[in-house]
Design a protein around this motif. Structure first.
Motif, mmCIF file in Angstrom:
data_model
loop_
_atom_site.group_PDB
_atom_site.id
_atom_site.type_symbol
_atom_site.label_atom_id
_atom_site.label_comp_id
_atom_site.label_asym_id
_atom_site.label_seq_id
_atom_site.Cartn_x
_atom_site.Cartn_y
_atom_site.Cartn_z
ATOM 1 N N ASP A 1 -3.071 12.118 3.584
ATOM 2 C CA ASP A 1 -3.625 12.986 2.545
ATOM 3 C C ASP A 1 -5.078 12.616 2.250
ATOM 4 O OD1 ASP A 1 -1.241 14.346 2.268
ATOM 5 O OD2 ASP A 1 -0.484 12.986 0.711
ATOM 6 N N GLU A 2 -5.895 13.627 2.029
ATOM 7 C CA GLU A 2 -7.306 13.407 1.733
ATOM 8 C C GLU A 2 -7.471 12.563 0.477
ATOM 9 O OE1 GLU A 2 -11.301 13.583 2.544
ATOM 10 O OE2 GLU A 2 -9.682 14.421 3.765
ATOM 11 N N ALA A 3 -6.640 12.823 -0.515
ATOM 12 C CA ALA A 3 -6.740 12.094 -1.787
ATOM 13 C C ALA A 3 -6.368 10.616 -1.639
ATOM 14 C CB ALA A 3 -5.843 12.753 -2.833
ATOM 15 N N ILE B 1 -6.773 3.951 -0.282
ATOM 16 C CA ILE B 1 -6.625 3.048 0.863
ATOM 17 C C ILE B 1 -7.855 2.152 1.012
ATOM 18 C CG2 ILE B 1 -6.455 2.963 3.383
ATOM 19 C CD1 ILE B 1 -4.812 5.587 3.192
ATOM 20 N N GLU B 2 -9.041 2.757 0.853
ATOM 21 C CA GLU B 2 -10.288 1.992 0.979
ATOM 22 C C GLU B 2 -10.366 0.895 -0.074
ATOM 23 O OE1 GLU B 2 -15.156 2.697 0.952
ATOM 24 O OE2 GLU B 2 -13.774 4.410 0.943
ATOM 25 N N LEU C 1 0.832 -1.201 0.000
ATOM 26 C CA LEU C 1 0.000 0.000 0.000
ATOM 27 C C LEU C 1 0.869 1.254 0.000
ATOM 28 C CD1 LEU C 1 -2.637 1.544 0.193
ATOM 29 C CD2 LEU C 1 -2.659 1.110 2.664
ATOM 30 N N GLN C 2 1.942 1.225 0.801
ATOM 31 C CA GLN C 2 2.857 2.366 0.870
ATOM 32 C C GLN C 2 3.449 2.667 -0.508
ATOM 33 O OE1 GLN C 2 3.523 4.247 3.586
ATOM 34 N NE2 GLN C 2 4.939 5.565 2.477
ATOM 35 N N ASN D 1 -7.435 -6.326 -0.841
ATOM 36 C CA ASN D 1 -6.444 -7.082 -0.065
ATOM 37 C C ASN D 1 -6.887 -7.163 1.397
ATOM 38 O OD1 ASN D 1 -3.950 -7.179 -2.106
ATOM 39 N ND2 ASN D 1 -4.847 -5.118 -2.185
ATOM 40 N N PRO D 2 -7.866 -8.015 1.694
ATOM 41 C CA PRO D 2 -8.389 -8.096 3.080
ATOM 42 C C PRO D 2 -7.285 -8.438 4.074
ATOM 43 C CG PRO D 2 -9.761 -9.351 1.552
ATOM 44 C CD PRO D 2 -8.519 -8.973 0.799
#
Length: 420
Positions: free
Chosen positions: A313-315, A320-321, A300-301, A327-328
């Motif tokens: 960051d808002e964007a 992330i969601e 994710l990073q 990727n549970p």
């Protein structure tokens, strides 16, 4: 007559073998009976938990004892702990963690933060006197539970607030602190941390040795969670009272993770008369799961960095969601928690293990079936399935910790009277 029952037993086994549906029904009935027994024992026996991070969670949420916030510790959808869920799960005596981040060691304010969190716990009990009571001995805890309250003893996670003044050990005992975790994520003025590779003191500092002695004298349990291996062995050599690991697990299942205790340490803690209270965080329970979670975090990073974004960051929120949907997360389960308990029992005996969940402190990593304080009966049911007796479960729920807590008070009285 005995022969008759032997034949009846063999017959029932053959019946189940020939008729899987019968076997399944009997298994379901047995599970239901164990579930009922687990619920009964959870309410019958005091359950204590060595580490619940409610105070710091509330601090992060800017908790204030105002009318708007009074209901948070009573019933909330946030976090892992509240009164309603604790009562449902049979949790009676959760040690409130007075958590001091390592940054306060260098930036200052550790003692002030500790005082503010202690004030918060006292304030919660004052706001809800019918539901909570702050306690500092097993006897006070039992009285609170008998009165229908949840008892709130306190443990200070990180000895940084002691600063460089030995008198602060007695000060915090008077403020209600029942154990002190000697350090947290960095070496401090007392000892080295398992998370820090610096090895500042190669174990305890000279001042740290005085602190351990003073904790024995003041009746504060020495908590060796978070400390380096060298620190642990040195504490074992000098302490006059049994110690606890308030929220640690067995390193056997997490090779290379020094934060957990290896087999020799578990045996030695048992010889000391102490108790290891098993941490429920998945990273503490299963090394493979911890590795998988780290890999997902790194993946994710990389995605965020490729787009010039950070987690805050808002964007980044939508990315992330979606990543989490694709990727549970993976989690430990009840069986691996029971495996840790089994391992400690094998090494040190059933008198030296307890619960130290780290609820509200390990984020989204709690095992399936142990997601909050309402679910202790699930773990008790698992232990019953594994053949633990009611007496064993009573010890694990609270009697083992009670023994240490009482012995620490006894040692303190003897030391203060000059008998030791």
């Amino acid at each position: 007559m005995i022969r008759f029952f032997q034949l009846l037993f063999v017959g029932s086994i053959l019946l189940m073998a020939c008729h899987p549906k019968v076997s399944s029904n009997m298994s379901q009935e047995n599970d239901a009976a164990l579930r009922e027994k687990a619920n009964e024992l959870a309410q019958k026996y005091i359950i204590t938990d060595g580490h619940v991070d409610l105070p710091y969670r509330l601090k992060v949420k800017n908790f204030r004892l105002t009318r708007e916030y009074l209901g948070i510790p009573v019933e909330t959808d946030e976090g892992d702990f509240d009164y309603v869920r604790a009562k449902a799960g049979g949790l009676d005596v959760p040690f409130m963690s007075i958590y001091i981040p390592a940054s306060y060691q260098t930036n200052g304010g550790a003692k002030e933060l500790a005082d503010s969190l202690i004030d918060m716990v006292n304030g919660i009990a004052k706001a809800h006197p019918d539901k909570f009571g702050v306690v500092s001995t097993p006897q006070e805890a039992e009285a609170a539970v008998k009165a229908g309250k949840i008892a709130l003893p306190m443990g200070m996670e990180n000895g940084a607030p002691v600063e460089d003044d030995l008198k602060n050990v007695a000060y915090f005992r008077k403020r209600g602190i029942s154990y002190i975790t000697l350090t947290h994520s960095k070496d401090n003025q007392i000892c080295d941390s398992s998370y820090d590779t610096t090895g500042t003191w190669k174990g305890l500092s000279p001042f740290g040795r005085e602190v351990v002695h003073e904790m024995n004298k003041q009746g504060i349990m020495v908590d060796i969670s978070h400390v380096s291996d060298n620190t642990f062995w040195q504490v074992m050599d000098i302490t006059s009272a049994p110690c606890i690991a308030s929220h640690s697990s067995a390193r056997k299942f997490t090779p290379g993770f020094e934060r957990n205790m290896d087999d020799d340490m578990i045996k030695r803690l048992g010889e000391n008369g102490g108790v290891i209270q098993i941490n429920f965080g998945s990273a503490f329970l299963d090394g493979e799961i911890s590795k998988k979670r780290d890999e997902l975090r790194e993946k994710l990073q990389e995605q965020l960095e490729a787009q010039g974004l950070s987690y805050r960051d808002e964007a980044a929120k939508a990315i992330i969601e979606q990543f989490r949907k694709d990727n549970p997360s993976v989690y430990a389960d009840l069986d691996i928690v029971a495996d840790h308990i089994d391992h400690v029992v094998k090494l040190a005996g059933v008198d030296h293990v307890g619960f130290g969940s780290d609820f509200d402190g390990v984020g989204d990593s709690l095992p399936t079936g142990l997601k909050d304080v309402s679910q202790y009966p699930n773990l008790i049911q698992t232990l019953l399935k594994r053949g633990y007796s009611e007496s064993d479960i009573e010890k694990i729920c609270y009697k083992n910790v009670w023994r240490v807590w009482n012995e620490v008070q006894k040692v303190a009285k003897n030391m203060q009277a000059g008998k030791m």
